[in-house]
Design an enzyme around this catalytic site. Structure first.
Site, mmCIF file in Angstrom:
data_model
loop_
_atom_site.group_PDB
_atom_site.id
_atom_site.type_symbol
_atom_site.label_atom_id
_atom_site.label_comp_id
_atom_site.label_asym_id
_atom_site.label_seq_id
_atom_site.Cartn_x
_atom_site.Cartn_y
_atom_site.Cartn_z
ATOM 1 N N LYS A 17 0.869 -1.180 0.000
ATOM 2 C CA LYS A 17 0.000 0.000 0.000
ATOM 3 C C LYS A 17 0.902 1.226 0.000
ATOM 4 C CE LYS A 17 -1.116 1.730 3.788
ATOM 5 N NZ LYS A 17 -0.437 3.043 3.597
ATOM 6 N N PRO A 104 9.551 -5.214 2.850
ATOM 7 C CA PRO A 104 10.233 -4.952 4.128
ATOM 8 C C PRO A 104 9.228 -4.683 5.238
ATOM 9 C CG PRO A 104 10.507 -3.115 2.597
ATOM 10 C CD PRO A 104 9.895 -4.221 1.817
ATOM 11 N N VAL A 105 9.627 -5.038 6.451
ATOM 12 C CA VAL A 105 8.745 -4.943 7.615
ATOM 13 C C VAL A 105 8.804 -3.533 8.205
ATOM 14 C CG1 VAL A 105 8.341 -5.861 9.938
ATOM 15 C CG2 VAL A 105 9.012 -7.400 8.078
ATOM 16 N N SER A 107 7.763 -0.531 7.228
ATOM 17 C CA SER A 107 8.460 0.354 6.294
ATOM 18 C C SER A 107 7.561 1.385 5.631
ATOM 19 C CB SER A 107 9.148 -0.490 5.210
ATOM 20 O OG SER A 107 8.192 -1.256 4.495
ATOM 21 N N ILE A 109 4.668 0.886 3.978
ATOM 22 C CA ILE A 109 3.911 0.434 2.806
ATOM 23 C C ILE A 109 2.899 -0.655 3.179
ATOM 24 C CG2 ILE A 109 5.557 1.136 1.041
ATOM 25 C CD1 ILE A 109 6.698 -1.695 1.037
ATOM 26 N N GLY A 110 2.544 -0.733 4.446
ATOM 27 C CA GLY A 110 1.432 -1.577 4.873
ATOM 28 C C GLY A 110 1.601 -3.061 4.640
ATOM 29 N N GLY A 111 2.828 -3.564 4.688
ATOM 30 C CA GLY A 111 3.042 -4.982 4.417
ATOM 31 C C GLY A 111 2.286 -5.893 5.357
ATOM 32 N N GLY A 112 2.356 -5.626 6.662
ATOM 33 C CA GLY A 112 1.642 -6.455 7.630
ATOM 34 C C GLY A 112 0.138 -6.367 7.453
ATOM 35 N N SER A 113 -0.355 -5.173 7.155
ATOM 36 C CA SER A 113 -1.787 -4.996 6.927
ATOM 37 C C SER A 113 -2.232 -5.736 5.672
ATOM 38 C CB SER A 113 -2.118 -3.508 6.800
ATOM 39 O OG SER A 113 -1.854 -2.829 8.016
ATOM 40 N N ASP A 146 -4.856 0.265 8.441
ATOM 41 C CA ASP A 146 -4.650 0.071 7.004
ATOM 42 C C ASP A 146 -5.297 -1.200 6.464
ATOM 43 O OD1 ASP A 146 -3.205 2.389 6.599
ATOM 44 O OD2 ASP A 146 -1.260 1.425 6.882
#
Length: 293
Positions: A17, A104-105, A107, A109-113, A146
């Protein structure tokens, strides 16, 4: 619940995101900040796969696997799975998740979300028990601000604390380059350091963007209200921005979210050239590109 699984595993993309613009418009009494943001979901992603199983488990692979503890019950993939089961009234279920972690964690850009949203989509597909849209969005919001916008993974205007979502104009044909210098920027620290929290929202969005130039012109009237604060906390961010701006193919560069990932917009087919040049000069950075939408 294993009899609910279709033959073979199912998988979902968990797309990054990216906040093309991010205005901080206020803060509620409970401390949550109010935002007005134009977000997009380029073809740069993690991938989450689910297999039939008699229990719930998670294995993490990919270049950023070492940054996550697959046994942590607070992992958003697992939390989303259990939360959906509770909401749907499913008492017996099992899924073996494999998360191929390429984003990347922590960071910006909402990777976990995005991973949590993929977990919700997978469970809903596997169980064959769709939740009402309002209930699903409420459940998603309980997992993180997010997660609701990541459920649909398409361009949107996101307001409130992430709970007010409107469809954004379709994005023009373009490439986006994402760059992270490998330095974390805690979001709470950025919010705490902000001195202005009651800023104007986004200018009215047009009905459509005729081309990349039109999108860049609109974004020129917007900003990321977190960028200056994040740059003061993390000197690597202005270094990334400078590297992107200096490339002749870049038409606009800015930080996403609370950082430290930054992006550049460029014409279709030019993104990989930016990546290759940056990888030669900055081999320690995470660099990826893909279509804007």
């Amino acid at each position: 619940m294993t009899d609910m699984f279709p033959a073979g595993p199912l998988s979902q993309e968990a797309r990054a995101k990216v906040n093309l613009a991010l205005h901080v418009t206020g803060r509620r009494a409970d401390g949550y900040h109010l935002l007005d943001s134009l977000v997009v979901f380029p073809a740069i992603s993690d991938r989450l796969t689910a297999h039939a199983c008699d229990h719930v488990s998670l294995t993490v692979t990919g270049p950023f696997a070492p940054a996550l503890d697959a046994n942590d019950p607070g992992n958003l993939v697992l939390k989303a799975c259990h939360a959906f089961a509770r909401e749907a009234g499913i008492s017996s279920y099992g899924m073996r998740f494999t998360l191929d972690k390429h984003l990347p964690v922590a960071s910006g850009i909402g990777g976990g979300s995005a991973d949590a949203a993929a977990s919700l989509r997978l469970f809903q597909e596997i169980a064959g028990k769709a939740l009402d849209t309002c209930d699903l969005n409420r459940l998603a919001l309980s997992l993180g601000a997010d997660v609701p916008v990541c459920l649909a993974s398409r361009s949107a205007r996101m307001r409130g604390i992430g709970d007010v979502l409107d469809q954004a104009p379709a994005m023009p044909s373009a490439d986006i380059v994402l760059v992270n210098p490998g330095v974390g920027v805690p979001t709470p620290a950025v919010f705490k350091a902000m001195t202005s929290r009651d800023n104007a929202g986004l200018p009215d969005l047009p009905g459509s963007f005729a081309d990349l130039n039109a999108l860049v012109a609109y974004l020129g009237t917007t900003r990321n209200d977190m960028q200056a604060v994040a740059e003061a906390l993390c000197p690597a961010i202005p270094e990334v921005i400078a590297a992107l701006v200096s490339h002749p193919a870049t038409q606009l560069a800015r930080m996403s979210g609370s950082g430290a990932t930054c992006f550049a917009l460029t014409e279709t087919g030019r993104g990989e050239a930016i990546c290759q040049d940056l990888r030669r000069s900055r081999p320690g950075w995470w660099i990826a590109s893909g279509p804007l939408s």
